[in-house]
Design a protein around this motif. Structure first.
Motif, PDB file in Angstrom:
ATOM      1  N   ILE A 171       0.839  -1.204   0.000  1.00  8.87           N
ATOM      2  CA  ILE A 171       0.000   0.000   0.000  1.00  8.87           C
ATOM      3  C   ILE A 171       0.873   1.253   0.000  1.00  8.87           C
ATOM      4  O   ILE A 171       0.590   2.229  -0.706  1.00  8.87           O
ATOM      5  N   ASN A 172       1.956   1.226   0.778  1.00  9.73           N
ATOM      6  CA  ASN A 172       2.870   2.365   0.864  1.00  9.73           C
ATOM      7  C   ASN A 172       3.510   2.643  -0.488  1.00  9.73           C
ATOM      8  O   ASN A 172       3.694   3.799  -0.890  1.00  9.73           O
ATOM      9  N   TYR A 173       3.864   1.582  -1.203  1.00  8.83           N
ATOM     10  CA  TYR A 173       4.409   1.710  -2.559  1.00  8.83           C
ATOM     11  C   TYR A 173       3.418   2.407  -3.485  1.00  8.83           C
ATOM     12  O   TYR A 173       3.778   3.321  -4.235  1.00  8.83           O
ATOM     13  N   GLU A 174       2.154   1.990  -3.404  1.00 13.93           N
ATOM     14  CA  GLU A 174       1.124   2.585  -4.256  1.00 13.93           C
ATOM     15  C   GLU A 174       0.886   4.054  -3.884  1.00 13.93           C
ATOM     16  O   GLU A 174       0.639   4.894  -4.758  1.00 13.93           O
ATOM     17  N   ILE A 175       0.961   4.363  -2.587  1.00  9.08           N
ATOM     18  CA  ILE A 175       0.812   5.760  -2.157  1.00  9.08           C
ATOM     19  C   ILE A 175       1.952   6.600  -2.724  1.00  9.08           C
ATOM     20  O   ILE A 175       1.744   7.737  -3.175  1.00  9.08           O
ATOM     21  N   GLY A 176       3.172   6.037  -2.717  1.00 14.31           N
ATOM     22  CA  GLY A 176       4.316   6.742  -3.286  1.00 14.31           C
ATOM     23  C   GLY A 176       4.132   7.018  -4.772  1.00 14.31           C
ATOM     24  O   GLY A 176       4.423   8.119  -5.247  1.00 14.31           O
ATOM     25  N   ARG A 177       3.641   6.046  -5.508  1.00 16.69           N
ATOM     26  CA  ARG A 177       3.375   6.242  -6.948  1.00 16.69           C
ATOM     27  C   ARG A 177       2.313   7.313  -7.154  1.00 16.69           C
ATOM     28  O   ARG A 177       2.436   8.170  -8.029  1.00 16.69           O
TER      29      ARG A 177
ATOM     30  N   THR B 286      17.638  -2.091  -0.327  1.00 25.03           N
ATOM     31  CA  THR B 286      17.205  -1.187   0.744  1.00 25.03           C
ATOM     32  C   THR B 286      15.852  -1.599   1.300  1.00 25.03           C
ATOM     33  O   THR B 286      15.583  -1.422   2.493  1.00 25.03           O
ATOM     34  N   ILE B 287      14.990  -2.159   0.453  1.00 24.28           N
ATOM     35  CA  ILE B 287      13.664  -2.587   0.892  1.00 24.28           C
ATOM     36  C   ILE B 287      13.784  -3.682   1.949  1.00 24.28           C
ATOM     37  O   ILE B 287      12.980  -3.748   2.879  1.00 24.28           O
ATOM     38  N   VAL B 288      14.822  -4.524   1.812  1.00 23.05           N
ATOM     39  CA  VAL B 288      15.072  -5.577   2.805  1.00 23.05           C
ATOM     40  C   VAL B 288      15.755  -4.996   4.035  1.00 23.05           C
ATOM     41  O   VAL B 288      15.318  -5.201   5.173  1.00 23.05           O
TER      42      VAL B 288
ATOM     43  N   PHE C   1       7.567   3.874   0.228  1.00 24.11           N
ATOM     44  CA  PHE C   1       7.015   5.105  -0.348  1.00 24.11           C
ATOM     45  C   PHE C   1       7.962   5.661  -1.397  1.00 24.11           C
ATOM     46  O   PHE C   1       7.546   6.038  -2.502  1.00 24.11           O
ATOM     47  N   VAL C   2       9.257   5.712  -1.076  1.00 21.12           N
ATOM     48  CA  VAL C   2      10.268   6.208  -2.018  1.00 21.12           C
ATOM     49  C   VAL C   2      10.362   5.280  -3.231  1.00 21.12           C
ATOM     50  O   VAL C   2      10.538   5.747  -4.368  1.00 21.12           O
ATOM     51  N   SER C   3      10.229   3.965  -2.994  1.00 24.79           N
ATOM     52  CA  SER C   3      10.262   3.009  -4.108  1.00 24.79           C
ATOM     53  C   SER C   3       9.138   3.289  -5.096  1.00 24.79           C
ATOM     54  O   SER C   3       9.345   3.266  -6.311  1.00 24.79           O
ATOM     55  N   GLY C   4       7.948   3.556  -4.566  1.00 26.04           N
ATOM     56  CA  GLY C   4       6.825   3.872  -5.444  1.00 26.04           C
ATOM     57  C   GLY C   4       6.982   5.209  -6.123  1.00 26.04           C
ATOM     58  O   GLY C   4       6.680   5.356  -7.315  1.00 26.04           O
ATOM     59  N   ALA C   5       7.468   6.196  -5.378  1.00 25.56           N
ATOM     60  CA  ALA C   5       7.644   7.537  -5.943  1.00 25.56           C
ATOM     61  C   ALA C   5       8.680   7.542  -7.058  1.00 25.56           C
ATOM     62  O   ALA C   5       8.580   8.317  -8.014  1.00 25.56           O
ATOM     63  N   SER C   6       9.700   6.667  -6.946  1.00 25.72           N
ATOM     64  CA  SER C   6      10.741   6.589  -7.973  1.00 25.72           C
ATOM     65  C   SER C   6      10.353   5.648  -9.108  1.00 25.72           C
ATOM     66  O   SER C   6      11.147   5.394 -10.010  1.00 25.72           O
ATOM     67  N   LYS C   7       9.121   5.106  -9.033  1.00 28.62           N
ATOM     68  CA  LYS C   7       8.578   4.218 -10.067  1.00 28.62           C
ATOM     69  C   LYS C   7       9.432   2.964 -10.262  1.00 28.62           C
ATOM     70  O   LYS C   7       9.691   2.531 -11.383  1.00 28.62           O
ATOM     71  N   MET C   8       9.878   2.396  -9.157  1.00 29.47           N
ATOM     72  CA  MET C   8      10.600   1.128  -9.202  1.00 29.47           C
ATOM     73  C   MET C   8       9.686   0.058  -9.792  1.00 29.47           C
ATOM     74  O   MET C   8       8.473   0.056  -9.532  1.00 29.47           O
TER      75      MET C   8
ATOM     76  N   TYR D 192       7.393  -2.869 -10.317  1.00 32.31           N
ATOM     77  CA  TYR D 192       6.573  -3.481  -9.271  1.00 32.31           C
ATOM     78  C   TYR D 192       7.001  -4.921  -8.978  1.00 32.31           C
ATOM     79  O   TYR D 192       7.023  -5.339  -7.816  1.00 32.31           O
ATOM     80  N   GLY D 193       7.347  -5.683 -10.019  1.00 35.87           N
ATOM     81  CA  GLY D 193       7.772  -7.067  -9.810  1.00 35.87           C
ATOM     82  C   GLY D 193       9.024  -7.146  -8.944  1.00 35.87           C
ATOM     83  O   GLY D 193       9.139  -8.004  -8.069  1.00 35.87           O
ATOM     84  N   THR D 194       9.973  -6.236  -9.198  1.00 35.28           N
ATOM     85  CA  THR D 194      11.194  -6.188  -8.389  1.00 35.28           C
ATOM     86  C   THR D 194      10.864  -5.799  -6.960  1.00 35.28           C
ATOM     87  O   THR D 194      11.366  -6.401  -5.997  1.00 35.28           O
ATOM     88  N   PHE D 195      10.001  -4.797  -6.809  1.00 33.79           N
ATOM     89  CA  PHE D 195       9.619  -4.338  -5.470  1.00 33.79           C
ATOM     90  C   PHE D 195       8.958  -5.444  -4.667  1.00 33.79           C
ATOM     91  O   PHE D 195       9.297  -5.659  -3.496  1.00 33.79           O
ATOM     92  N   ILE D 196       8.032  -6.169  -5.271  1.00 30.88           N
ATOM     93  CA  ILE D 196       7.266  -7.160  -4.514  1.00 30.88           C
ATOM     94  C   ILE D 196       8.157  -8.306  -4.057  1.00 30.88           C
ATOM     95  O   ILE D 196       7.953  -8.887  -2.979  1.00 30.88           O
ATOM     96  N   ARG D 197       9.196  -8.635  -4.832  1.00 28.09           N
ATOM     97  CA  ARG D 197      10.129  -9.691  -4.411  1.00 28.09           C
ATOM     98  C   ARG D 197      10.918  -9.239  -3.179  1.00 28.09           C
ATOM     99  O   ARG D 197      11.033  -9.988  -2.200  1.00 28.09           O
ATOM    100  N   TYR D 198      11.462  -8.033  -3.242  1.00 29.35           N
ATOM    101  CA  TYR D 198      12.191  -7.497  -2.089  1.00 29.35           C
ATOM    102  C   TYR D 198      11.254  -7.289  -0.904  1.00 29.35           C
ATOM    103  O   TYR D 198      11.640  -7.475   0.260  1.00 29.35           O
TER     104      TYR D 198
END
Length: 233
Positions: A84-90, A125-127, A141-148, A150-156
């Motif tokens: 959810i935090n990732y989506e808020i960042g995006r 960093t997510i880990v 939040f920063v991951s979402g804001a930087s448009k990382m 999503y597949g990479t983010f969810i694994r970490y």
């Protein structure tokens, strides 16, 4: 002060919550961890200490908490919260939303610290951030804001959540009911918090040393330049 008291005496407060709410306690535990990891404006809620204390209680039958239910509740809250935090960042960096009211609610100093941490360590960093108070709330939040991706983010995200919850759940279950730990529970919680911020402290010290070294080099260069000019004249 009430929040500090809750964190330092979280074992006593959890006993009260269990006695008052019974099985609804699992929902309360889920909500606290989910809000701490999922809503970027609430980074001050307990995370490590809550997992440790709840799983310590789960090791004692009299509290009527089941370890594996607590474990799965915390794991779900951690992974879903970061998602959810990732989506808020995006959303916060979406077209037309960069100067929205929401961004004004965010602690910009903590956000900047998370951005610097993210730039330094990349996706891992997510880990790593899972184990550092405040940083773990801002990193997704920063991951979402930087448009990382999503597949990479969810694994970490899942790896970090799994390691974080497993570590503190295991520590609480196996060590939380040792008499010396129970007698000094507040000190143990404080130690967990202090150990968690050690990585940030190390980075801060290294940064200060680099800046200090740079200042000394500039000063040395200044004196060498003056001496050289006097010699030529």
């Amino acid at each position: 002060m009430g929040l500090i008291d809750f964190i330092l005496h979280i074992d006593d407060h959890l006993v009260t919550i269990v006695n008052m709410f019974g099985n609804w306690t699992y929902l309360i535990l889920f909500a606290i961890v989910f809000i701490e990891t999922g809503l970027v404006i609430f980074p001050f809620l307990p995370g490590d200490s809550l997992i440790f204390a709840a799983c310590a209680m789960a090791a004692t039958p009299k509290y009527n908490l089941h370890f594996w239910i607590c474990y799965l509740v915390f794991l779900a809250a951690a992974v879903l919260g970061d998602t959810i935090n990732y989506e808020i960042g995006r959303w916060s960096q979406a077209e037309g939303a960069k100067h929205s009211w929401f961004n004004k609610l965010i602690n910009q100093d903590k956000r900047k610290a998370a951005e610097n941490f993210f730039d330094r360590h990349g996706g891992i960093t997510i880990v790593i951030g899972r184990f550092i108070p405040f940083i773990r709330t801002f990193v997704p939040f920063v991951s979402g804001a930087s448009k990382m991706h999503y597949g990479t983010f969810i694994r970490y995200n899942f790896l970090g959540g799994f390691l974080w919850v497993t570590l503190f759940a295991a520590l609480g279950f196996f060590f939380g009911n040792i008499p010396v730990v129970q007698e000094h529970f507040s000190l143990i919680v404080l130690a967990i918090i202090l150990i968690s911020v050690v990585p940030v402290l190390i980075i801060w010290i290294k940064k200060k040393l680099v800046l200090k070294k740079g200042a000394w080099l500039k000063l040395l260069y200044f004196f060498v330049k003056i001496k050289h000019e006097k010699y030529n004249s």
